[in-house]
Write a protein that holds these residues in place. Structure first.
Motif, mmCIF file in Angstrom:
data_model
loop_
_atom_site.group_PDB
_atom_site.id
_atom_site.type_symbol
_atom_site.label_atom_id
_atom_site.label_comp_id
_atom_site.label_asym_id
_atom_site.label_seq_id
_atom_site.Cartn_x
_atom_site.Cartn_y
_atom_site.Cartn_z
ATOM 1 N N PRO A 81 26.175 39.762 47.907
ATOM 2 C CA PRO A 81 25.835 39.499 46.514
ATOM 3 C C PRO A 81 26.776 40.170 45.510
ATOM 4 C CG PRO A 81 24.350 41.130 47.421
ATOM 5 C CD PRO A 81 25.217 40.649 48.559
ATOM 6 N N VAL A 82 27.682 41.009 45.987
ATOM 7 C CA VAL A 82 28.607 41.708 45.097
ATOM 8 C C VAL A 82 29.877 40.871 44.954
ATOM 9 C CG1 VAL A 82 29.954 43.809 44.770
ATOM 10 C CG2 VAL A 82 27.691 43.934 45.805
ATOM 11 N N THR A 83 30.282 40.614 43.726
ATOM 12 C CA THR A 83 31.496 39.839 43.483
ATOM 13 C C THR A 83 32.380 40.560 42.484
ATOM 14 O OG1 THR A 83 30.514 38.570 41.671
ATOM 15 C CG2 THR A 83 30.349 37.637 43.861
ATOM 16 N N ARG A 84 33.631 40.184 42.499
ATOM 17 C CA ARG A 84 34.586 40.664 41.508
ATOM 18 C C ARG A 84 35.077 39.463 40.721
ATOM 19 N NH1 ARG A 84 37.129 45.665 41.440
ATOM 20 N NH2 ARG A 84 36.334 47.048 43.030
ATOM 21 N N THR A 85 35.516 39.729 39.530
ATOM 22 C CA THR A 85 36.045 38.651 38.706
ATOM 23 C C THR A 85 37.234 39.151 37.916
ATOM 24 O OG1 THR A 85 35.432 36.952 37.096
ATOM 25 C CG2 THR A 85 34.551 39.149 36.723
ATOM 26 N N GLU A 86 38.035 38.221 37.451
ATOM 27 C CA GLU A 86 39.170 38.556 36.586
ATOM 28 C C GLU A 86 38.778 38.279 35.149
ATOM 29 O OE1 GLU A 86 42.972 36.773 37.262
ATOM 30 O OE2 GLU A 86 42.935 37.345 39.363
ATOM 31 N N LEU A 87 39.261 39.108 34.279
ATOM 32 C CA LEU A 87 38.985 38.948 32.862
ATOM 33 C C LEU A 87 40.281 39.142 32.099
ATOM 34 C CD1 LEU A 87 36.860 38.689 30.586
ATOM 35 C CD2 LEU A 87 36.633 41.176 30.684
ATOM 36 N N SER A 88 40.635 38.161 31.307
ATOM 37 C CA SER A 88 41.833 38.265 30.473
ATOM 38 C C SER A 88 41.421 38.652 29.060
ATOM 39 C CB SER A 88 42.580 36.928 30.433
ATOM 40 O OG SER A 88 43.059 36.605 31.708
#
Length: 131
Positions: A81-88
């Motif tokens: 259930p743990v995710t990472r994401t990119e943020l610009s």
């Protein structure tokens, strides 16, 4: 008229059979973050006919289940259930990049929801010249 009715219900029945497959396979669950085709979102509802995704900006996308099964599905949270994401993030051309990166780092370090391991990365991409 019977032919028209038969053709009209063909798609409807396809969605229902696809919905049954989705519900019994358990590859998609409520709350999973998924990419279906080119659409990314969080599964909010799976019915016999449709799958509802909450996309960015809280928009809701209603996909017929036959389209869901025909499309490639990437379930980002199926096993974890743990995710990472990119943020610009954009800043002004005249801004102090080092100060902006320090501020972002402080915010991320103080937020309990941000994973500490593996550590996050803050990358500077380019100056766009925008004012």
């Amino acid at each position: 008229m019977a032919i028209a009715f038969g053709l009209g219900t063909q798609k409807f029945m396809g969605d229902i059979f696809s919905g049954i497959i989705l519900l019994f396979q358990m590859k998609l669950r409520i709350g999973d973050e998924v990419i279906i085709g080119q659409q990314q979102g969080i599964v909010e509802e799976i019915t016999l006919q449709n799958t509802v995704l909450r996309c960015q900006q809280s928009n809701h996308l209603i996909l017929p289940n036959s389209k869901v099964l025909e499309s490639p599905i990437i379930n980002l949270t199926l096993n974890n259930p743990v995710t990472r994401t990119e943020l610009s993030i954009s800043i002004s051309y005249n801004s102090d990049v080092s100060k902006a990166m320090d501020l972002i780092r402080d915010i991320l370090n103080s937020d309990d929801k941000v994973l500490k391991y593996p550590p996050f990365k803050i990358l500077f991409e380019d100056l766009s010249g925008a004012q």
